[in-house]
Motif scaffolding. Structure first.
Motif, PDB file in Angstrom:
ATOM      1  N   UNK A 214      50.334   4.170  70.165  1.00 56.90           N
ATOM      2  CA  UNK A 214      51.486   5.052  70.417  1.00 56.90           C
ATOM      3  C   UNK A 214      52.563   4.663  69.398  1.00 56.90           C
ATOM      4  N   UNK A 215      52.375   5.178  68.151  1.00 56.38           N
ATOM      5  CA  UNK A 215      53.180   4.704  67.015  1.00 56.38           C
ATOM      6  C   UNK A 215      54.627   5.178  67.040  1.00 56.38           C
ATOM      7  N   UNK A 216      54.809   6.482  67.360  1.00 55.87           N
ATOM      8  CA  UNK A 216      56.160   7.046  67.272  1.00 55.87           C
ATOM      9  C   UNK A 216      56.522   7.704  68.604  1.00 55.87           C
ATOM     10  N   UNK A 217      57.019   6.909  69.559  1.00 56.85           N
ATOM     11  CA  UNK A 217      57.251   7.448  70.904  1.00 56.85           C
ATOM     12  C   UNK A 217      58.218   8.631  70.926  1.00 56.85           C
ATOM     13  N   UNK A 218      59.241   8.617  70.042  1.00 59.11           N
ATOM     14  CA  UNK A 218      60.229   9.706  70.023  1.00 59.11           C
ATOM     15  C   UNK A 218      59.584  11.038  69.649  1.00 59.11           C
ATOM     16  N   UNK A 219      58.704  10.994  68.630  1.00 64.00           N
ATOM     17  CA  UNK A 219      58.010  12.214  68.194  1.00 64.00           C
ATOM     18  C   UNK A 219      57.033  12.680  69.271  1.00 64.00           C
ATOM     19  N   UNK A 220      56.287  11.703  69.830  1.00 61.73           N
ATOM     20  CA  UNK A 220      55.267  12.058  70.824  1.00 61.73           C
ATOM     21  C   UNK A 220      55.912  12.682  72.072  1.00 61.73           C
ATOM     22  N   UNK A 221      57.080  12.147  72.445  1.00 60.19           N
ATOM     23  CA  UNK A 221      57.784  12.701  73.618  1.00 60.19           C
ATOM     24  C   UNK A 221      58.022  14.199  73.411  1.00 60.19           C
ATOM     25  N   UNK A 222      58.497  14.559  72.206  1.00 58.92           N
ATOM     26  CA  UNK A 222      58.804  15.973  71.936  1.00 58.92           C
ATOM     27  C   UNK A 222      57.529  16.794  71.797  1.00 58.92           C
ATOM     28  N   UNK A 223      56.530  16.233  71.102  1.00 63.09           N
ATOM     29  CA  UNK A 223      55.296  16.986  70.864  1.00 63.09           C
ATOM     30  C   UNK A 223      54.626  17.333  72.190  1.00 63.09           C
ATOM     31  N   UNK A 224      54.552  16.377  73.098  1.00 69.60           N
ATOM     32  CA  UNK A 224      53.889  16.647  74.385  1.00 69.60           C
ATOM     33  C   UNK A 224      54.690  17.675  75.182  1.00 69.60           C
ATOM     34  N   UNK A 225      56.004  17.547  75.166  1.00 70.47           N
ATOM     35  CA  UNK A 225      56.813  18.511  75.929  1.00 70.47           C
ATOM     36  C   UNK A 225      56.748  19.918  75.348  1.00 70.47           C
ATOM     37  N   UNK A 226      56.254  20.037  74.126  1.00 72.37           N
ATOM     38  CA  UNK A 226      56.100  21.358  73.493  1.00 72.37           C
ATOM     39  C   UNK A 226      54.808  22.060  73.889  1.00 72.37           C
ATOM     40  N   UNK A 227      53.898  21.369  74.556  1.00 75.45           N
ATOM     41  CA  UNK A 227      52.637  22.006  74.973  1.00 75.45           C
ATOM     42  C   UNK A 227      52.962  22.958  76.134  1.00 75.45           C
ATOM     43  N   UNK A 228      52.625  24.238  76.016  1.00 73.68           N
ATOM     44  CA  UNK A 228      52.922  25.165  77.107  1.00 73.68           C
ATOM     45  C   UNK A 228      52.248  24.709  78.410  1.00 73.68           C
ATOM     46  N   UNK A 229      53.032  24.650  79.466  1.00 76.17           N
ATOM     47  CA  UNK A 229      52.495  24.205  80.761  1.00 76.17           C
ATOM     48  C   UNK A 229      52.912  22.793  81.121  1.00 76.17           C
ATOM     49  N   UNK A 230      53.387  22.038  80.113  1.00 76.80           N
ATOM     50  CA  UNK A 230      53.903  20.685  80.395  1.00 76.80           C
ATOM     51  C   UNK A 230      55.348  20.810  80.854  1.00 76.80           C
ATOM     52  N   UNK A 231      55.655  20.146  81.974  1.00 78.50           N
ATOM     53  CA  UNK A 231      57.036  20.167  82.450  1.00 78.50           C
ATOM     54  C   UNK A 231      57.819  19.012  81.821  1.00 78.50           C
ATOM     55  N   UNK A 232      57.248  17.806  81.868  1.00 81.70           N
ATOM     56  CA  UNK A 232      57.950  16.631  81.328  1.00 81.70           C
ATOM     57  C   UNK A 232      56.964  15.481  81.214  1.00 81.70           C
ATOM     58  N   UNK A 233      57.170  14.625  80.229  1.00 84.00           N
ATOM     59  CA  UNK A 233      56.332  13.422  80.133  1.00 84.00           C
ATOM     60  C   UNK A 233      57.176  12.178  80.374  1.00 84.00           C
ATOM     61  N   UNK A 234      56.500  11.047  80.551  1.00 83.29           N
ATOM     62  CA  UNK A 234      57.167   9.820  80.998  1.00 83.29           C
ATOM     63  C   UNK A 234      57.752   8.960  79.906  1.00 83.29           C
ATOM     64  N   UNK A 235      57.784   9.462  78.651  1.00 81.86           N
ATOM     65  CA  UNK A 235      58.460   8.700  77.592  1.00 81.86           C
ATOM     66  C   UNK A 235      59.962   8.935  77.701  1.00 81.86           C
ATOM     67  N   UNK A 236      60.728   7.865  77.813  1.00 84.98           N
ATOM     68  CA  UNK A 236      62.199   7.929  77.860  1.00 84.98           C
ATOM     69  C   UNK A 236      62.688   7.190  76.618  1.00 84.98           C
TER      70      UNK A 236
END
Ligand code: 5RP
Length: 235
Positions: free
Chosen positions: A191-213
């Motif tokens: 999990x190299x870039x948590x900030x990027x991954x947080x946004x990328x996952x939240x951009x998947x249609x159907x995702x409400x929120x992920x646990x990266x803070x």
């Protein structure tokens, strides 16, 4: 020290330390989980003793709401307030930059709303939650609306993750969140870039929120046992 469970003692101590920071006349975000449960209990104690007055809580989950009622903390909603002074919440992993993985209690969506709104977000953890790299010990929780579960899991696989639908304990079938959604726990080998991954996952249609803070925590209080004595330090 007695032979009581050391993790429980660390959670109690850090919960108490966070509750001690709460000032009179403040609006307090009430997190979710076993560590925050102690903070809620100690805030209730301080209110009952008259050490602090005029506190209202904003719960991050049904659990927090039930505990606040049990310990006599009046509650409000985000519609009725214009700010939150301090939020106290637990975490499943904390890295050296104070970035977090949350969602062990499937409450990370409401937690992120409340924690991010607070003027000061205080994280309460035992020392076992500290990690050099997020994702080393804990899978990343992702809240998904039920009709989108298959395409979201496929999209998470494309991102290099291994998603698993979270199943209930003492309940047949999947975990259902306070909002009526499902939770997928995702293993990422790196999990190299948590900030990027947080946004990328939240951009998947159907995702409400992920646990990266990422970049949300202001203060991290860590409960430890040193030479047999429970202590709390600020990270
Ligand atoms: C719930 C959370 C919790 O804060 C996190 O799982 C830590 O819980 P605990 O204090 O029980 O270890 O994110 O969604």
């Amino acid at each position: 020290m007695t032979n009581a469970d050391p993790v429980k003692i660390m959670k109690q101590e850090v919960g108490k330390a966070a509750a001690d920071r709460v000032k009179s006349n403040s609006i307090v975000g009430l997190g979710t989980g076993s560590t925050t449960a102690y903070a809620i209990e100690f805030i209730g104690d301080r209110l009952a003793k008259g050490e602090i007055t005029n506190i209202v809580g904003v719960p991050t989950s049904f659990q927090a709401e039930v505990l606040a009622k049990k310990y006599g903390i009046p509650l409000t909603t985000l519609d009725a307030i214009d700010h939150i002074d301090v939020a106290i919440d637990g975490a499943d992993e904390v890295d050296p930059q104070k970035n977090l993985i949350k969602g062990g209690g499937a409450a990370h969506t409401r937690e992120k709303v409340v924690d991010a709104l607070a003027d000061e977000f205080v994280v309460v953890v035992d020392s076992g939650k500290l990690t050099d790299k997020l994702g080393s010990t804990f899978l990343l929780p992702v809240e998904v609306i039920p009709m989108a579960i298959t395409p979201v899991m496929n999209a998470l696989i494309k991102l290099g993750g291994k998603p698993e639908l979270r199943m209930g304990i003492k309940k047949a079938g999947p975990v259902v969140t306070d909002q009526g959604n499902l939770v997928v726990d995702v293993k990422f080998d790196s999990l190299e870039n948590p900030g990027e991954l947080e946004k990328t996952i939240n951009n998947i249609p159907g995702v409400l929120e992920n646990g990266l803070f990422v970049g949300v925590a202001d203060i991290v209080l860590v409960g430890e046992i040193i030479d047999g004595k429970p202590t709390v330090r600020e990270m």
